[in-house]
Design a protein around this motif. Structure first.
Motif, PDB file in Angstrom:
ATOM      1  N   ALA A  75      -7.177   5.233  -6.388  1.00  0.00           N
ATOM      2  CA  ALA A  75      -7.302   5.331  -5.211  1.00  0.00           C
ATOM      3  C   ALA A  75      -8.244   4.542  -5.133  1.00  0.00           C
ATOM      4  CB  ALA A  75      -7.779   6.595  -5.197  1.00  0.00           C
ATOM      5  N   ASP A  76      -7.356   3.334  -4.220  1.00  0.00           N
ATOM      6  CA  ASP A  76      -8.805   2.684  -2.826  1.00  0.00           C
ATOM      7  C   ASP A  76      -9.324   3.505  -1.940  1.00  0.00           C
ATOM      8  OD1 ASP A  76      -7.833  -0.663  -4.221  1.00  0.00           O
ATOM      9  OD2 ASP A  76      -5.715   0.426  -4.054  1.00  0.00           O
ATOM     10  N   ALA A  97       0.752  -1.627   0.163  1.00  0.00           N
ATOM     11  CA  ALA A  97       0.067   0.157  -0.046  1.00  0.00           C
ATOM     12  C   ALA A  97       1.234   1.179   0.130  1.00  0.00           C
ATOM     13  CB  ALA A  97      -0.775   0.164   1.221  1.00  0.00           C
ATOM     14  N   VAL A  98      -0.190   2.379  -0.367  1.00  0.00           N
ATOM     15  CA  VAL A  98       1.280   3.768  -0.479  1.00  0.00           C
ATOM     16  C   VAL A  98       0.209   4.609   0.140  1.00  0.00           C
ATOM     17  CG1 VAL A  98       1.916   5.295  -1.981  1.00  0.00           C
ATOM     18  CG2 VAL A  98       2.371   3.055  -2.859  1.00  0.00           C
ATOM     19  N   PHE A  99       0.168   5.657   0.662  1.00  0.00           N
ATOM     20  CA  PHE A  99      -0.873   6.379   1.521  1.00  0.00           C
ATOM     21  C   PHE A  99      -0.017   7.943   0.004  1.00  0.00           C
ATOM     22  CE2 PHE A  99      -1.202   2.627   3.737  1.00  0.00           C
ATOM     23  CZ  PHE A  99      -1.916   2.546   3.959  1.00  0.00           C
ATOM     24  N   MET A 100      -0.516   8.603  -0.041  1.00  0.00           N
ATOM     25  CA  MET A 100      -0.322   9.505  -0.813  1.00  0.00           C
ATOM     26  C   MET A 100      -0.898  11.448  -0.483  1.00  0.00           C
ATOM     27  SD  MET A 100       1.856  10.428  -3.289  1.00  0.00           S
ATOM     28  CE  MET A 100       2.637   8.640  -3.829  1.00  0.00           C
ATOM     29  N   LYS A 112      -9.578  -0.887   6.976  1.00  0.00           N
ATOM     30  CA  LYS A 112     -10.289  -2.166   6.846  1.00  0.00           C
ATOM     31  C   LYS A 112     -11.838  -2.209   5.544  1.00  0.00           C
ATOM     32  CE  LYS A 112     -10.065  -3.149  11.843  1.00  0.00           C
ATOM     33  NZ  LYS A 112     -10.416  -2.845  13.649  1.00  0.00           N
ATOM     34  N   ALA A 113     -12.372  -1.126   5.819  1.00  0.00           N
ATOM     35  CA  ALA A 113     -13.090  -1.593   4.238  1.00  0.00           C
ATOM     36  C   ALA A 113     -12.177  -1.557   3.112  1.00  0.00           C
ATOM     37  CB  ALA A 113     -14.173  -0.128   3.704  1.00  0.00           C
ATOM     38  N   ILE A 114     -11.170  -1.590   2.654  1.00  0.00           N
ATOM     39  CA  ILE A 114     -10.516  -1.766   1.551  1.00  0.00           C
ATOM     40  C   ILE A 114     -10.017  -3.639   1.732  1.00  0.00           C
ATOM     41  CG2 ILE A 114     -10.662   0.069   0.597  1.00  0.00           C
ATOM     42  CD1 ILE A 114      -7.802   0.408   1.390  1.00  0.00           C
TER      43      ILE A 114
END
Length: 131
Positions: A108-109, A51-54, A126-128
């Motif tokens: 994006a997710d 995962a990437v948090f951008m 959690k939702a994704i």
């Protein structure tokens, strides 16, 4: 799990890293060039980020451009579509234009406003089904 946090505000990057620590290892980049370097390095080492948090708004290269380049790197190097990283866009802005661009342009997710990180980050992950 391996996470990449990209934000030019080091306080936000460290807050995200702290919230993510129970779920995996975090690397932090405070600009787009460093983020791309870390992203490519992880692929080359056989340990791509899950995962990437951008951050969207950054000086120089904005988050949308960084994500576009990451997706290109990923497409060149991955063996399996299932290896595609989850993308969580982070921004102080919650305007419709940036949110739409994040989801449709960058695939994006999830999207989390910076003001809501403490309360919304874990439920969004959690939702994704990232955690």
């Amino acid at each position: 799990m391996n996470f990449l946090v990209v934000d030019d505000d080091e306080r936000v990057a460290h807050l995200l890293s702290k919230k993510l620590a129970p779920y995996g290892a975090c690397r932090i980049a405070t600009d787009g060039e460093r983020a791309l370097s870390l992203f490519a390095e992880q692929y080359d080492n056989g340990e791509p980020f899950q995962a990437v948090f951008m951050d969207i708004k950054m000086p120089g290269m904005d988050g949308h451009e960084v994500v576009r380049r990451m997706r290109e790197i990923e497409a060149e190097r991955r063996n399996d579509v299932l290896e595609s990283f989850k993308l969580v866009m982070i921004s102080a802005f919650s305007d419709t234009k940036n949110v739409c661009k994040s989801f449709f342009g960058g695939q994006a997710d999830a999207f989390v406003a910076k003001a809501e990180i403490k309360n919304r980050l874990v439920p969004e992950l959690k939702a994704i089904k990232l955690i």
